[in-house]
Design an enzyme around this catalytic site. Structure first.
Site, PDB file in Angstrom:
ATOM      1  N   ASP A  30       0.868  -1.171   0.000  1.00  0.00           N
ATOM      2  CA  ASP A  30       0.000   0.000   0.000  1.00  0.00           C
ATOM      3  C   ASP A  30       0.917   1.236   0.000  1.00  0.00           C
ATOM      4  OD1 ASP A  30      -2.302   1.709   0.509  1.00  0.00           O
ATOM      5  OD2 ASP A  30      -1.559   1.838   2.576  1.00  0.00           O
ATOM      6  N   ASP A  61      -0.303   5.100   0.728  1.00  0.00           N
ATOM      7  CA  ASP A  61      -0.631   6.150   1.709  1.00  0.00           C
ATOM      8  C   ASP A  61      -0.667   5.581   3.120  1.00  0.00           C
ATOM      9  OD1 ASP A  61      -1.008   8.330  -0.152  1.00  0.00           O
ATOM     10  OD2 ASP A  61      -2.722   7.174  -0.867  1.00  0.00           O
TER      11      ASP A  61
HETATM   12  C1  XBP Z   1      -5.557   6.043   0.618  1.00  0.00           C
HETATM   13  C2  XBP Z   1      -6.614   6.905   0.132  1.00  0.00           C
HETATM   14  C3  XBP Z   1      -6.278   7.879  -0.898  1.00  0.00           C
HETATM   15  C4  XBP Z   1      -5.672   9.173  -0.504  1.00  0.00           C
HETATM   16  C5  XBP Z   1      -5.968  10.232  -1.517  1.00  0.00           C
HETATM   17  O1  XBP Z   1      -6.056   4.753   0.909  1.00  0.00           O
HETATM   18  O2  XBP Z   1      -7.756   6.791   0.491  1.00  0.00           O
HETATM   19  O3  XBP Z   1      -7.477   8.185  -1.488  1.00  0.00           O
HETATM   20  O4  XBP Z   1      -6.154   9.574   0.745  1.00  0.00           O
HETATM   21  O5  XBP Z   1      -5.587   9.849  -2.778  1.00  0.00           O
HETATM   22  P1  XBP Z   1      -5.106   3.473   0.921  1.00  0.00           P
HETATM   23  P2  XBP Z   1      -6.341  10.429  -4.089  1.00  0.00           P
HETATM   24  O6  XBP Z   1      -3.858   3.852   1.636  1.00  0.00           O
HETATM   25  O7  XBP Z   1      -5.896   2.452   1.694  1.00  0.00           O
HETATM   26  O8  XBP Z   1      -4.850   3.034  -0.495  1.00  0.00           O
HETATM   27  O9  XBP Z   1      -6.828  11.807  -3.778  1.00  0.00           O
HETATM   28  O10 XBP Z   1      -5.274  10.406  -5.147  1.00  0.00           O
HETATM   29  O11 XBP Z   1      -7.490   9.498  -4.398  1.00  0.00           O
HETATM   30 MG    MG Z   2      -3.008   3.149   3.375  1.00  0.00          MG
END
Ligand code: XBP
Ligand code: MG
Length: 260
Positions: free
Chosen positions: A12, A14
């Site tokens: 993953d 973020d």
């Molecule tokens: C991460 C997210 C992403 C970011 C924003 O979830 O929800 O949407 O917050 O990214 P995970 P975008 O780590 O579970 O993948 O604005 O580019 O969508």
């Molecule tokens: Mg995440």
């Protein structure tokens, strides 16, 4: 080459590779609100609650449905500007990798273990992180960059994991024995588990209180030799000390096989 149980790791982005949410995505959304003269700012607590909604565009739509954003806002255009601001923050070096990430990425690469990305975030945001933080060579090292809108349903749905596995040409049956997911949130954990994968969770400030009872290992971060991590949950009772190593991941998959 060693005959390992661990064949691939799907990362993953973020919250897992880097703490991108509070000082990255949140700040970029607020910059986009400002630029568009929209009277809305997401403070740290508000954003923490909004993180239950996966995906930036989906998060904006959710805030609109709650009456906090006007119906007239062009979500697609606003999100595109947010992505540009986010890329700038990345380029400025505001979002470093989390402890142990570079070490484990390099060790897995050296050991010839396949690695890929499985994320909700927009592909151009991921591209910026690879280019400016990880290093351009990772465009080639990662065997798949599964991101954002390429699947119909975002995490906690398993779609992005199934997409990544398809690109790696690993069947779901083999994946359950040989592929491990690295996540930081309940949404990510549930996506990985719904795809049948072993999942290690590295918590952060936004996710520390999530329910990780389904996780195979929960740690504070991946740890460094001079900065040990904390083990928060170790249901398979593997031997793990100061930092997550390939041998730990191997033990995890092996112990799951022995029970399963
Ligand atoms: C991460 C997210 C992403 C970011 C924003 O979830 O929800 O949407 O917050 O990214 P995970 P975008 O780590 O579970 O993948 O604005 O580019 O969508
Ligand atoms: Mg995440």
């Amino acid at each position: 080459m060693k005959n390992r149980q661990l064949k691939a790791v799907l990362w993953d982005v973020d919250g897992t590779l880097a703490d991108t949410e509070c000082d990255g995505h949140r700040v970029a959304f607020n910059m986009a609100f400002d630029e568009a003269k929209i009277a809305r700012q997401w403070d740290e607590d508000t954003y923490g609650k909004l993180l239950a909604v996966a995906g930036g565009k989906e998060r904006l739509c959710h805030d609109m449905q709650d009456g906090n954003l006007s119906d007239n806002v062009d979500v697609i255009a606003l999100h595109a500007r947010k992505t540009v601001f986010y890329q700038q923050l990345i380029k400025e070096g505001k979002l470093p990798l989390r402890p142990g990430v570079r070490r484990l990425l390099n060790d897995l690469h050296t050991a010839d273990i396949t690695q890929g990305i499985s994320t909700t975030t927009t592909i151009s945001a991921l591209d910026a992180l690879i280019k400016y933080v990880l290093g351009e060579e990772w465009f080639d090292i990662f065997a798949t960059l599964a991101a954002g809108d390429i699947v119909p349903f975002k995490k906690p749905a398993p779609d992005i994991y199934f997409h990544a596995l398809q690109e790696l040409k690993i069947s779901p049956e083999l994946a359950s024995k040989h592929v491990l997911a690295m996540e930081d949130s309940a949404n990510g954990l549930h996506a990985a588990k719904a795809a049948g994968l072993c999942c290690v969770v590295t918590v952060n400030d936004y996710t520390a209180n999530h329910d990780f009872s389904a996780a195979d290992l929960v740690v504070s971060n991946l740890g460094e030799p001079n900065s040990p991590m904390q083990i928060l949950s170790n249901p398979h009772n593997i031997i793990v000390t100061d930092m997550i190593t390939i041998n730990n991941l191997e033990s995890l998959l092996t112990s799951m096989q022995n029970v399963g």
